[in-house]
Design a protein around this motif. Sequence first.
Motif, short mmCIF file in Angstrom:
data_model
loop_
_atom_site.label_atom_id
_atom_site.label_comp_id
_atom_site.label_asym_id
_atom_site.label_seq_id
_atom_site.Cartn_x
_atom_site.Cartn_y
_atom_site.Cartn_z
N TYR A 52 0.34 -1.57 0.30
CA TYR A 52 -0.23 0.21 0.06
C TYR A 52 0.51 1.45 0.11
CZ TYR A 52 -4.36 -2.49 0.52
OH TYR A 52 -5.39 -3.95 0.42
N ASN A 53 1.94 1.40 -0.45
CA ASN A 53 3.22 2.16 -0.48
C ASN A 53 3.33 2.44 -1.66
OD1 ASN A 53 4.56 5.04 0.69
ND2 ASN A 53 6.20 3.37 0.27
N LEU A 184 -1.77 -1.49 7.08
CA LEU A 184 -2.56 -0.60 7.96
C LEU A 184 -1.49 0.46 7.31
CD1 LEU A 184 -3.91 -2.63 10.64
CD2 LEU A 184 -5.50 -2.36 8.54
N TRP A 185 -0.30 0.10 8.66
CA TRP A 185 0.29 1.46 8.53
C TRP A 185 0.56 2.37 7.63
CZ3 TRP A 185 -0.33 4.75 12.38
CH2 TRP A 185 -0.09 4.64 13.31
N GLU A 186 1.08 1.60 6.50
CA GLU A 186 1.30 2.08 5.20
C GLU A 186 0.28 3.10 4.42
OE1 GLU A 186 4.34 -0.67 2.88
OE2 GLU A 186 2.02 -0.82 2.46
N GLN A 187 -0.94 2.55 4.57
CA GLN A 187 -2.39 2.78 4.70
C GLN A 187 -2.62 4.21 5.06
OE1 GLN A 187 -5.71 0.51 3.13
NE2 GLN A 187 -3.82 -1.16 4.44
N ALA A 228 7.36 0.87 8.17
CA ALA A 228 6.02 1.05 7.43
C ALA A 228 5.82 2.71 7.01
CB ALA A 228 5.00 0.68 7.70
N VAL A 229 5.40 3.44 8.10
CA VAL A 229 5.40 4.83 8.17
C VAL A 229 6.82 6.31 7.81
CG1 VAL A 229 5.57 7.04 9.35
CG2 VAL A 229 4.08 5.06 10.48
#
Length: 419
Positions: A52-53, A184-187, A228-229
Amino acid sequence: MRITKALLLSCLLSLGACSSGGGATATPATAPATNSAATPSVTTGSALYPGYNTSPAAPDSAGMGGTAVQIAGRMKLGWNIGNTLEAIGGETAWGNPTVTKELIQLVKASGFDAIRIPVSWNQHADQKTAKIDPAWIQRVRQVVQYCVDNNMYVIVNIHWDGGWLENNVVPEKQVDNNARQKALWEQIATQLRDFDERLIFAGTNEPNAKTAEQMKVLLSYHQTFVDAVRSTGGKNAHRVLVVQGPETDIEKTDTLWTTMPTDSVANKLMAEVHFYTPYGFALQAKDESWGKQFYYWGKDYHSSTDVERNATWGEEAAVDQLFRLMKLRFVDKGIPVILGEFGAMRRDNLTGEARALHLASRAYYLKYVTRQAAANGLVPFYWDSGALDNFGSGIFNRRENTVFDRPALDAMVQGAGKP
């Protein structure tokens, strides 16, 4: 924390689930290392979900100049929007109204300068792809905007969220949970990327790690969160991030936590613990065979007639000792500590002199904990469950946007050294 009527019963069975903080004396160890090669390698299981990145941005430092220490110093007193955006079944499922900008304005005007927003994400995501409902992300974004518009710092986390991560800090779930944590964290990070440093992300809530082996798993979850962030770029390349101790329990954190995640930017990490000590005063809702509820806390607030309800442990000296552990391990080493939740239930069943003494004792507890947190460099966030009949912790009447519990509010504001 996830405080509902049902949870009050389950908390009685497991103190750790409510992060009681402990009370025994422990020997402080060295601070967890930062940017350490000892940080566990992360197996994300990336193939389990789509990446999702998809639109990483160039790093953007505009409005992101504060270090973790500097930002912690600007947050004197925080408040949790509890039992709301993390409620299973939707924002109003646990008895609270939807969050409004007027509520946030009231919280700001009442002396709070930071808000922690517990959020569930997994229940709003496709279970096969981990894709979060865009409408839900936009709703969270809207509430964050309310806070930023009032010049408040705001922490967004992944809360209990059905327990998919929190209750599964075990090797058997490590690959699956790292994959979901990444997705989840990419989104979340991508969709909230343009907020300035007043927005802070927290990777988990109260992760149930009890052993050294489980702590290694937890550290992998933290590393996945940080990576991820940061991978989404933009302001997220410089955003302050918060990682949680095992069970957010102070003594377990002091004993088990040995290394911070590796980060691509210096001085942007905070640690988080919670505090509900003593359990008999803060959370215990009924007498049990192993112990009775405490109604009165503090050296000057014991009852001379209702003596079996006086606290017998976890009073001022315990607060001092536990908070000092966090000061020595983290704060003195340049790692700020968020006291992400603290509080004590208001026992509205009491009447007469017993009620008056209990309320005075509770106000003293809130003031003392807030004051000692500040003295040791911890940033306190009060746990407010909102609906006034399900925990006895509500400070505000959210339906009328008024102050409901003025003595408790005044006690914390005074403890934080605010006007």
